[in-house]
Design a protein around this motif. Structure first.
Motif, PDB file in Angstrom:
ATOM      1  N   GLY A  99       0.718  -1.249  -0.133  1.00 27.98           N
ATOM      2  CA  GLY A  99      -0.025  -0.027  -0.073  1.00 27.98           C
ATOM      3  C   GLY A  99       0.839   1.284   0.063  1.00 27.98           C
ATOM      4  N   PHE A 100       0.414   2.055   0.437  1.00 23.79           N
ATOM      5  CA  PHE A 100       1.039   3.603   0.786  1.00 23.79           C
ATOM      6  C   PHE A 100       0.958   4.216   2.112  1.00 23.79           C
ATOM      7  CE2 PHE A 100      -2.736   4.492  -1.491  1.00 23.79           C
ATOM      8  CZ  PHE A 100      -3.399   5.664  -1.027  1.00 23.79           C
ATOM      9  N   ALA A 101       1.792   5.317   2.276  1.00 26.79           N
ATOM     10  CA  ALA A 101       1.352   5.703   3.735  1.00 26.79           C
ATOM     11  C   ALA A 101       1.579   7.300   3.690  1.00 26.79           C
ATOM     12  CB  ALA A 101       2.565   4.969   4.588  1.00 26.79           C
ATOM     13  N   LEU A 102       1.134   7.725   5.031  1.00 28.15           N
ATOM     14  CA  LEU A 102       1.451   9.289   5.146  1.00 28.15           C
ATOM     15  C   LEU A 102       2.294   9.136   6.603  1.00 28.15           C
ATOM     16  CD1 LEU A 102       0.986  12.315   5.037  1.00 28.15           C
ATOM     17  CD2 LEU A 102      -1.147  12.025   6.089  1.00 28.15           C
ATOM     18  N   TYR A 103       3.505   9.837   6.499  1.00 33.27           N
ATOM     19  CA  TYR A 103       4.112   9.501   7.823  1.00 33.27           C
ATOM     20  C   TYR A 103       4.465  10.868   8.427  1.00 33.27           C
ATOM     21  CZ  TYR A 103       6.198   5.277   5.786  1.00 33.27           C
ATOM     22  OH  TYR A 103       5.968   3.842   5.132  1.00 33.27           O
ATOM     23  N   VAL A 104       4.471  10.828   9.650  1.00 37.83           N
ATOM     24  CA  VAL A 104       4.930  12.048  10.444  1.00 37.83           C
ATOM     25  C   VAL A 104       6.013  11.801  11.401  1.00 37.83           C
ATOM     26  CG1 VAL A 104       2.451  12.697  10.706  1.00 37.83           C
ATOM     27  CG2 VAL A 104       3.385  11.451  12.496  1.00 37.83           C
ATOM     28  N   HIS A 105       6.517  12.681  12.035  1.00 43.90           N
ATOM     29  CA  HIS A 105       7.687  12.466  12.952  1.00 43.90           C
ATOM     30  C   HIS A 105       7.477  11.350  13.947  1.00 43.90           C
ATOM     31  CE1 HIS A 105      10.955  12.964  15.335  1.00 43.90           C
ATOM     32  NE2 HIS A 105      11.832  13.480  14.553  1.00 43.90           N
ATOM     33  N   CYS A 106       8.106  10.439  14.407  1.00 44.10           N
ATOM     34  CA  CYS A 106       7.588   9.378  15.373  1.00 44.10           C
ATOM     35  C   CYS A 106       7.688   9.995  16.688  1.00 44.10           C
ATOM     36  CB  CYS A 106       8.373   8.031  15.072  1.00 44.10           C
ATOM     37  SG  CYS A 106      10.171   8.425  15.521  1.00 44.10           S
ATOM     38  N   GLN A 107       8.393  11.094  17.012  1.00 41.27           N
ATOM     39  CA  GLN A 107       8.393  11.575  18.358  1.00 41.27           C
ATOM     40  C   GLN A 107       7.419  12.637  18.673  1.00 41.27           C
ATOM     41  OE1 GLN A 107      12.488  12.753  19.044  1.00 41.27           O
ATOM     42  NE2 GLN A 107      13.129  10.675  19.402  1.00 41.27           N
ATOM     43  N   THR A 108       6.625  12.928  17.822  1.00 42.98           N
ATOM     44  CA  THR A 108       5.469  13.720  17.803  1.00 42.98           C
ATOM     45  C   THR A 108       4.233  12.918  18.173  1.00 42.98           C
ATOM     46  OG1 THR A 108       4.218  13.411  15.793  1.00 42.98           O
ATOM     47  CG2 THR A 108       5.935  15.161  16.110  1.00 42.98           C
ATOM     48  N   ALA A 109       3.008  13.498  18.888  1.00 36.79           N
ATOM     49  CA  ALA A 109       1.788  12.742  19.435  1.00 36.79           C
ATOM     50  C   ALA A 109       0.608  12.801  18.356  1.00 36.79           C
ATOM     51  CB  ALA A 109       1.107  13.434  20.518  1.00 36.79           C
ATOM     52  N   LEU A 110       1.124  13.014  17.115  1.00 37.62           N
ATOM     53  CA  LEU A 110       0.112  13.218  16.091  1.00 37.62           C
ATOM     54  C   LEU A 110      -0.818  11.939  15.799  1.00 37.62           C
ATOM     55  CD1 LEU A 110       2.262  15.545  13.789  1.00 37.62           C
ATOM     56  CD2 LEU A 110       0.216  16.233  14.798  1.00 37.62           C
ATOM     57  N   ILE A 111       0.008  11.089  15.458  1.00 32.47           N
ATOM     58  CA  ILE A 111      -0.588   9.600  15.158  1.00 32.47           C
ATOM     59  C   ILE A 111      -1.390   9.082  16.287  1.00 32.47           C
ATOM     60  CG2 ILE A 111      -0.197   7.250  14.479  1.00 32.47           C
ATOM     61  CD1 ILE A 111      -0.067   9.399  12.234  1.00 32.47           C
ATOM     62  N   SER A 112      -0.694   9.269  17.669  1.00 36.44           N
ATOM     63  CA  SER A 112      -1.484   8.597  18.737  1.00 36.44           C
ATOM     64  C   SER A 112      -2.798   9.455  18.931  1.00 36.44           C
ATOM     65  CB  SER A 112      -0.684   8.684  20.047  1.00 36.44           C
ATOM     66  OG  SER A 112      -0.153  10.084  20.325  1.00 36.44           O
ATOM     67  N   ASP A 113      -2.765  10.799  18.991  1.00 40.50           N
ATOM     68  CA  ASP A 113      -4.110  11.494  19.068  1.00 40.50           C
ATOM     69  C   ASP A 113      -5.061  11.324  18.019  1.00 40.50           C
ATOM     70  OD1 ASP A 113      -2.655  12.762  21.339  1.00 40.50           O
ATOM     71  OD2 ASP A 113      -2.423  14.481  20.147  1.00 40.50           O
TER      72      ASP A 113
END
Length: 135
Positions: A79-93
């Motif tokens: 598939g494909f993905a949208l990545y963010v910096h892993c040390q942010t809370a963006l994905i968990s939020d």
């Protein structure tokens, strides 16, 4: 989306998109366009710089430094993905707000398959939050 794609800011980024598998390229281009649209409509982001980081198209806010980097790519799982910096809370939020609407890779990516259409509304929120993360 009916709007045309913004022009690529470099030949390296254009080549990176051309190298993506044919099945996922439309989805990645859709996410690219969504990033530019959200940036244009989000106060405080300023100009978006499109470059490569780790060989992947990356989107930064160089003038305002308001955001964290967004990247587009293809995970090993397919598939494909949208990545963010892993040390942010963006994905968990984001995953707490939308736990079953999307698939996630830890605290660093939202995953997509080539088949189902992408629900833009929640992704606009994630992108806007990434582009204004430091505000």
């Amino acid at each position: 989306m009916d709007d045309p794609q913004p022009p690529f800011q470099s030949s390296q980024v254009r080549r990176a998109f051309a190298a993506f598998p044919h099945a996922v390229r439309p989805g990645l281009l859709h996410l690219r366009q969504l990033i530019f649209e959200v940036a244009e409509r989000t106060d405080g982001t300023g100009r978006i710089e499109e470059t490569l980081k780790w060989g992947q198209p990356a989107y930064l806010t160089p003038e305002t430094k308001s955001g964290t980097t967004l990247r587009l790519g293809t995970p090993k799982s397919g598939g494909f993905a949208l990545y963010v910096h892993c040390q942010t809370a963006l994905i968990s939020d984001f995953s707490a707000t939308f736990p079953s609407e999307f698939s996630y890779e830890g605290n660093r990516a939202v995953l997509f398959t080539a088949d189902p259409p992408i629900d833009d509304s929640p992704l606009r929120l994630l992108i806007a939050n990434a582009l204004t993360y430091h505000l």
